[in-house]
Design a protein around this motif. Sequence first.
Motif, short mmCIF file in Angstrom:
data_model
loop_
_atom_site.label_atom_id
_atom_site.label_comp_id
_atom_site.label_asym_id
_atom_site.label_seq_id
_atom_site.Cartn_x
_atom_site.Cartn_y
_atom_site.Cartn_z
N THR A 211 6.42 -10.12 -14.75
CA THR A 211 4.97 -10.30 -14.83
C THR A 211 4.35 -10.46 -13.45
N GLY A 212 5.16 -10.84 -12.44
CA GLY A 212 4.64 -10.99 -11.08
C GLY A 212 4.08 -9.68 -10.55
N ILE A 213 4.85 -8.60 -10.67
CA ILE A 213 4.38 -7.31 -10.16
C ILE A 213 3.35 -6.70 -11.09
N PHE A 214 3.48 -6.95 -12.41
CA PHE A 214 2.54 -6.35 -13.35
C PHE A 214 1.17 -7.04 -13.34
N LEU A 215 1.13 -8.33 -13.02
CA LEU A 215 -0.12 -9.09 -13.07
C LEU A 215 -0.54 -9.65 -11.72
N SER A 216 0.33 -10.44 -11.07
CA SER A 216 -0.05 -11.13 -9.83
C SER A 216 -0.35 -10.18 -8.69
N SER A 217 0.19 -8.98 -8.74
CA SER A 217 -0.07 -8.02 -7.66
C SER A 217 -1.56 -7.75 -7.51
N GLY A 218 -2.28 -7.75 -8.63
CA GLY A 218 -3.73 -7.54 -8.57
C GLY A 218 -4.42 -8.68 -7.85
N GLY A 219 -3.98 -9.91 -8.09
CA GLY A 219 -4.55 -11.06 -7.40
C GLY A 219 -4.31 -11.01 -5.90
N SER A 220 -3.18 -10.47 -5.49
CA SER A 220 -2.87 -10.35 -4.07
C SER A 220 -3.84 -9.41 -3.38
N VAL A 221 -4.14 -8.28 -4.02
CA VAL A 221 -5.10 -7.33 -3.46
C VAL A 221 -6.49 -7.95 -3.41
N ALA A 222 -6.87 -8.70 -4.45
CA ALA A 222 -8.18 -9.34 -4.49
C ALA A 222 -8.32 -10.41 -3.41
N ALA A 223 -7.25 -11.10 -3.10
CA ALA A 223 -7.31 -12.22 -2.15
C ALA A 223 -7.23 -11.77 -0.70
N ALA A 224 -6.44 -10.73 -0.42
CA ALA A 224 -6.21 -10.34 0.96
C ALA A 224 -6.66 -8.92 1.29
N GLY A 225 -7.09 -8.16 0.28
CA GLY A 225 -7.47 -6.77 0.52
C GLY A 225 -6.26 -5.86 0.40
N PRO A 226 -6.47 -4.56 0.34
CA PRO A 226 -5.35 -3.62 0.13
C PRO A 226 -4.30 -3.67 1.23
N LEU A 227 -4.72 -3.68 2.47
CA LEU A 227 -3.76 -3.74 3.58
C LEU A 227 -3.16 -5.14 3.71
N GLY A 228 -3.99 -6.16 3.48
CA GLY A 228 -3.50 -7.54 3.56
C GLY A 228 -2.40 -7.81 2.55
N ALA A 229 -2.60 -7.32 1.31
CA ALA A 229 -1.58 -7.50 0.27
C ALA A 229 -0.32 -6.73 0.62
N LEU A 230 -0.48 -5.54 1.18
CA LEU A 230 0.67 -4.73 1.58
C LEU A 230 1.49 -5.44 2.66
N ILE A 231 0.80 -6.06 3.61
CA ILE A 231 1.49 -6.81 4.67
C ILE A 231 2.21 -8.01 4.07
N SER A 232 1.57 -8.71 3.13
CA SER A 232 2.16 -9.90 2.51
C SER A 232 3.45 -9.55 1.77
N TYR A 233 3.41 -8.49 0.98
CA TYR A 233 4.60 -8.09 0.22
C TYR A 233 5.70 -7.57 1.15
N THR A 234 5.31 -6.96 2.25
CA THR A 234 6.31 -6.50 3.22
C THR A 234 7.01 -7.68 3.88
N ILE A 235 6.24 -8.72 4.22
CA ILE A 235 6.82 -9.92 4.83
C ILE A 235 7.80 -10.59 3.88
N VAL A 236 7.36 -10.83 2.64
CA VAL A 236 8.22 -11.50 1.67
C VAL A 236 9.38 -10.60 1.26
N GLY A 237 9.13 -9.30 1.16
CA GLY A 237 10.21 -8.37 0.84
C GLY A 237 11.30 -8.39 1.90
N THR A 238 10.90 -8.55 3.16
CA THR A 238 11.87 -8.67 4.25
C THR A 238 12.71 -9.92 4.09
N MET A 239 12.05 -11.04 3.78
CA MET A 239 12.77 -12.30 3.57
C MET A 239 13.75 -12.16 2.40
N VAL A 240 13.30 -11.57 1.32
CA VAL A 240 14.13 -11.39 0.13
C VAL A 240 15.35 -10.53 0.45
#
Length: 552
Positions: free
Chosen positions: A62-91
């Motif tokens: 549900t994180g990718i299906f739902l919360s991903s939209g909130g990430s774009v709304a909070a940080a913008g399209p590029l901001g959300a992309l950077i956020s997921y890239t940072i956490v994806g690197t950590m993961v």
Amino acid sequence: MSGTEYRHGFSADKQELEYEYNSNDYSDTVHQLNDDQEFGAVKRDLKSRHLQMIAIGGTIGTGIFLSSGGSVAAAGPLGALISYTIVGTMVFFIVTSLGEMSAYLPLPGAFTTFGARFVDPALGFGLGVGYAFQWIITVTIEVTAAGMILQYWWPHLKMWIPALVFIVLLVGITLLGVKAFGELEYWLSMIKVLTCIVFIIIGILVDTGAVGGRFIGGENWHVDQAPIVGKDARERTINIFTTCVWAFFSFGGTELIGITAGESSNPAKAVPKAIRQTFWRILLFYILSITVIGLCIPWTDPNLLNSVYADVNEAATIAPFTIIFKMANLPGADHAINAVLLTAVLSAGQSSFYASTRTLMAMGREGKMPAIFGRVNSRGVPLYSLAFVTCIASIAFVADVVGTGVVFEWLVNLTGMSALLTWMSISVIHLRFRAAFKAQGRSFSELPYIAPLFPYSCYISIALALMIVFLQGYQAVTAVPFEVKGVVAVFVGAPVFFGTILGWKLYHKTKIVPLMEVDLDSGRPSIIRSTSKLGVNEPKPSIWKRILHFVA
């Protein structure tokens, strides 16, 4: 046969090591046989394809299906992309650390056992209690979500009815043994993976105007404050890193690959194979999904933020996946996404039962829980651990449904910080593992898989985890209106986590294990180095088979 046996040859175009696991051929065979007689033997029935799909499919929910939209709304399209890239690197770095240790020592307890062996027995206890409890509460969350999802189709359905059915179903699947778990998780994950692939393809078609009737291109990256939301550089930076918190929860369950290694038929081959593909699958399913959402839907669309906070039975209508499918004029998009959400919940539910019961089983065998938790039946199922998990999860569910929900809310708050501290601990444990390996004069050629960029990968992971802790606190402190309850909710898990470690340490008077005394052998399977005949090249599979193998 004992020790290490060598055979010579070549596989494909380079020399390759193959490791075969024999469950009766530990370096400490007598100790293992005694364990099997006392507790019963686990069944190593998980195949390579199971582990590969669990490695990626287990993180899609549900994180990718739902919360991903909130990430774009909070940080913008590029901001959300950077956020997921940072956490994806950590993961990725955390998974590679765990993969290196699990391939070398494929034990059911994984990092909870590693924490006790490589750092301090108290850390192993704290990790085990926190991790098991985290997944037990997740069982309750998922069965509750299942009831709400079904209410989308049957609004008058009492939520406790489907929840009860789901609990019985999940217990039944667990009783069938690890092979049933692996097979069902494989196909459930396949559904989620295919959904993401279809979504990415349709999203690209919508953006280019091939379907939907309008060319969008990159115009949504220029709406108001986009591509990174914020009035100035400081606010944009805060929004990016605050969104990392949402991204973190989207990747939950990635560490499950370490637990499954303990019941893999050939962990030294299967684990590295699954880990090596994790990076590309994170890139494909997470990064591309976020990119498509940011291209097709403006960050100002209220549905993006609402999809995070909506009830599960309402979320299907405003989920980013649903919005884009509707933009492509696909009928029944909300029903399709609701069905996928139900699949994700079932997958998460059975993973919760698996992870919690296997963690308690390992702790029972190590003397950190009652020994009865370590016993398994002829199918390799820890029945007493399963009974305990089912009882606690059912009590929590009743408390949530019958009560005001306050108790359950705080139980959930306890698990949030526990998950983050668990991930950070994996990097710390890996540092100690390598230090002991070096101190004892071991050769890295003994490792079936070597984590890339060590030790910097561990340092980066720890730094990013601490950053997320700080940002969670920052969100709570700067919330308007300010509530002490919100701050406590963020950090309440930390004193419980460290309290269990300190309590075990004081009661049992444990100490940090000296590097020369770290046990790198108990439970380690014999390693056979083998290859095919010298100079013979194996034919490569066709391009289509390789594509299908990558997806599946």
